[in-house]
Scaffold this active site. Structure first.
Site, PDB file in Angstrom:
ATOM      1  N   CYS A  65      -4.176  -3.143   5.836  1.00 10.09           N
ATOM      2  CA  CYS A  65      -2.645  -2.423   5.647  1.00 10.09           C
ATOM      3  C   CYS A  65      -1.601  -3.382   5.686  1.00 10.09           C
ATOM      4  O   CYS A  65      -0.793  -3.192   6.474  1.00 10.09           O
ATOM      5  CB  CYS A  65      -2.734  -1.366   6.616  1.00 10.09           C
ATOM      6  SG  CYS A  65      -1.357  -0.088   6.065  1.00 10.09           S
ATOM      7  N   GLU A  78      -2.291 -11.695  24.316  1.00 10.66           N
ATOM      8  CA  GLU A  78      -1.112 -10.775  24.023  1.00 10.66           C
ATOM      9  C   GLU A  78      -0.045 -11.343  23.863  1.00 10.66           C
ATOM     10  O   GLU A  78       0.914 -11.102  22.907  1.00 10.66           O
ATOM     11  CB  GLU A  78      -1.361  -9.369  24.720  1.00 10.66           C
ATOM     12  CG  GLU A  78      -2.391  -8.545  24.442  1.00 10.66           C
ATOM     13  CD  GLU A  78      -2.686  -8.161  23.097  1.00 10.66           C
ATOM     14  OE1 GLU A  78      -1.402  -8.024  22.241  1.00 10.66           O
ATOM     15  OE2 GLU A  78      -3.725  -7.692  22.664  1.00 10.66           O
ATOM     16  N   CYS A 123      -9.639   0.452   2.781  1.00 12.42           N
ATOM     17  CA  CYS A 123      -9.197   1.069   4.004  1.00 12.42           C
ATOM     18  C   CYS A 123     -10.094   2.212   4.586  1.00 12.42           C
ATOM     19  O   CYS A 123     -10.369   2.964   3.531  1.00 12.42           O
ATOM     20  CB  CYS A 123      -7.862   1.560   3.878  1.00 12.42           C
ATOM     21  SG  CYS A 123      -7.152   2.535   5.291  1.00 12.42           S
ATOM     22  N   CYS A 179      -4.583   9.171   4.542  1.00  7.45           N
ATOM     23  CA  CYS A 179      -3.362   8.568   4.327  1.00  7.45           C
ATOM     24  C   CYS A 179      -2.605   9.353   3.395  1.00  7.45           C
ATOM     25  O   CYS A 179      -2.663   9.485   2.328  1.00  7.45           O
ATOM     26  CB  CYS A 179      -3.655   7.292   3.866  1.00  7.45           C
ATOM     27  SG  CYS A 179      -2.077   6.050   3.751  1.00  7.45           S
TER      28      CYS A 179
END
Length: 612
Positions: free
Chosen positions: A353, A197, A363, A369
């Site tokens: 996206c 990360e 998607c 959405c």
């Protein structure tokens, strides 16, 4: 109506300031929260002059069914919603709240003070941090329309299921995911996630893979990293950018080993509190992926997904939008698979996206959405057939302009489609700075050696090695004098006449555009320098390429190599220039060059004819 009043104690605002939260059930099926800053003078609490904060939530049908029930039963129905919104009123890192319920005017009892650990100043500040520092800006001066929320548990469940099913089929095979899945030891798993990360912050996945693999091979555990030197960390991190990240990782590993018994903190809250450089996002990612804590995360990819799914067009970095996104992430995260869900949301933003060319047809949550719904609505309007088509929902706030919609100054752009969401805030351009640096070379037993000096332990490129450098001077004469003095400080007396200007290198850091004027000085025919002060060293060219040097210094060295006798190498034209291509000749010089070029060409043709 039914109200609950809540105080947070102790308050970071001042010893006499508290945050009151009023919660009301509305007959229209919503729940509103009203946040007020209250001050106490001589024991009497009064509302401050700060504007109110009003938030709206949508309850599920089962929760809404209790709207007309008694306050006692309504309290139980609203409790889950309170937990979802804890971060919205949590001004402190880890607040302890005492909740009192009953009559509208009954105040909650105040809890004892609790000492909070101070977070490292380098940690990424959360929205709540900013509120604590500037109480006059605590306000969220707008209602949030339910259009931008997930209205019921069925919609949330559909979103979770679709996203996780897609992730199970389409997720990329990445080394840190394999480690998190295969590692049974929780501390080693959390460490593996932590490293990934941190490396992925502001860096593309393709770049990180090799760095991550090399890092984990060299330091597979926290204990291994804690025993490493900063020089080794910087050396392996070289070229990855944002060099303070590696230093913070090692500092955190040492703290875990030396102060926490070798065990990583197990929650997002304690990770953020105890580990240097760990902000809200990183803490949430580690806690959810490594420890299974049901906590949402918001990075750039997740923010983009949420803004499009809920048609949020305002600036995601603003306090209002940031808090809304974190609230949505917490509401959506799957308690059964929190780590997978958070990775799926990030994966969706990274691969489908995307910022400029989203693949909406691929998607998994396209049907949910609102950005796609807005596109369809605008297409219907453009074809003038809206009246005969099914209704397409849009935001209709009760009062005033919705602060989550596209700003009035930037209306809907038909050519952008879903890319209308979110609109990027204008970035401040990086400040421009200039420096002069010199590659000093001398012959050595194992080949040519070059001089490197170490940067200070704080600031830009802290602890890395570089060629001796000075601040840019407007005069060429002053520049040479300053640079020569800097070289002599490290290597003793040097021949000034051999100092040559070779070109320039432009390198852009996150907030600085730095132009290096590159000089070279080769020591030949004199006794090599064998001793240097602390903070300097001579390296061979092979050693230079494996040392802890920045990408900018590697560019500088390429210019130096390209300007050695018999070569004219270069780098990317936008980044590096040299006397071979840096300046266009003056008009008089062009005339002379053309004159001699024509005669040389004629003479060469005559010689060729004679030879034939």
């Amino acid at each position: 109506y039914w109200f609950s009043k809540l105080f947070l104690s102790p308050s970071p605002l001042s010893s006499s300031t508290k945050l009151a939260v009023f919660m009301a059930s509305r007959r229209d099926g919503h729940i509103s929260l009203k946040l007020l800053l209250c001050t106490s003078t001589t024991g009497t609490w009064t509302t401050s002059s700060s504007p109110d904060v009003v938030l709206l939530l949508t309850r599920s049908p089962s929760e809404a069914a209790g709207a007309e029930t008694a306050p006692s039963s309504l309290s139980a129905a609203m409790t889950p919603l309170v937990s979802r919104l804890s971060r919205l009123w949590a001004i402190m890192r880890k607040p302890r709240a005492a909740v009192g319920s009953g009559h509208r005017k009954q105040a909650a009892s105040q809890e004892g003070r609790q000492k909070h650990a101070k977070n490292n100043s380098q940690a990424k500040p959360s929205a709540c941090d900013g509120l604590a520092r500037q109480p006059e800006e605590v306000v969220l001066q707008a209602s949030v329309s339910s259009y931008h929320l997930f209205r019921d548990i069925a919609e949330v469940t559909a979103f979770r299921g679709s996203l996780l099913s897609w992730y199970d089929q389409e997720k990329r095979d990445l080394p840190w995911r394999r480690r998190a899945e295969d590692e049974m030891d929780l501390d080693r798993r959390a460490y593996a996630v932590w490293v990934s990360e941190v490396m992925l912050q502001q860096t593309q996945v393709a770049t990180v893979i090799n760095y991550y693999t090399g890092w984990m091979q060299k330091w597979p555990t926290l204990q291994d990293l804690a025993s490493a030197s900063l020089e080794e960390v910087n050396q392996l991190w070289a070229g990855l950018g944002y060099y303070s990240r590696g230093r913070r990782l090692q500092e955190g590993a040492r703290k875990v080993v030396e102060e926490l018994g070798g065990h990583m903190p197990r929650t997002a809250e304690t990770l953020q509190q105890l580990l240097p450089g760990v902000g809200r996002y990183t803490a949430g990612a580690i806690a959810s992926i490594a420890f299974g804590q049901a906590t949402g995360v918001v990075d750039g990819n997740v923010a983009r997904v949420l803004c499009r799914v809920r048609a949020i067009g305002a600036d995601p970095s603003s306090t209002l939008v940031s808090q809304q996104l974190w609230g949505l992430a917490q509401q959506l995260v799957d308690p059964a698979r929190p780590g997978d869900f958070n990775q799926a949301a990030m994966e969706l933003g990274a691969t489908v996206c995307t910022p400029q060319r989203p693949l909406c047809s691929q998607c998994p949550v396209e049907s949910l959405c609102r950005a796609r719904q807005r596109v369809e609505r605008e297409q219907l309007l453009a074809s003038r057939s809206l009246s005969g088509s099914p209704d397409v929902e849009e935001c209709a706030p009760n009062t005033g302009q919705c602060h989550l919609c596209l700003p009035p100054s930037e209306p809907w752009d038909q050519t952008l489609g879903v890319v209308n969401f979110p609109r990027k805030a204008s970035r401040k351009p990086p400040r421009e700075e200039s420096s002069a640096t010199c590659v000093l070379e001398q012959p050595g037993a194992l080949g040519a050696q070059i001089l490197l000096v170490q940067r200070p332990n704080s600031g830009l490129l802290a602890g890395l090695w570089e060629f001796p450098s000075v601040t840019w001077e407007p005069s060429e004469q002053l520049q040479r004098k300053a640079l020569l003095q800097e070289l002599q400080r490290w290597a003793g007396p040097l021949p000034a006449t051999r100092l040559r200007h070779l070109g320039e290198v432009v390198h852009t850091f996150s907030h600085i555009k730095l132009t290096y004027q590159v000089y070279g000085l080769a020591l030949e025919g004199q006794t090599p320098v064998t001793t240097v002060p602390p903070g300097a060293r001579w390296l061979t060219q092979e050693e230079f390429h494996t040392a802890a040097v920045s990408t900018a210094m590697k560019k500088v060295f390429r210019v130096y190599q390209g300007q050695q006798p018999g070569t004219c190498m270069g780098s990317k034209r936008s980044q590096v220039s040299s006397p071979c291509s840096r300046k266009k000749p003056r008009m008089g010089q062009q005339v002379l060059d053309n004159f001699f070029r024509s005669h040389i060409s004629t003479d060469a043709h005559s010689l060729n004819s004679a030879a034939q």
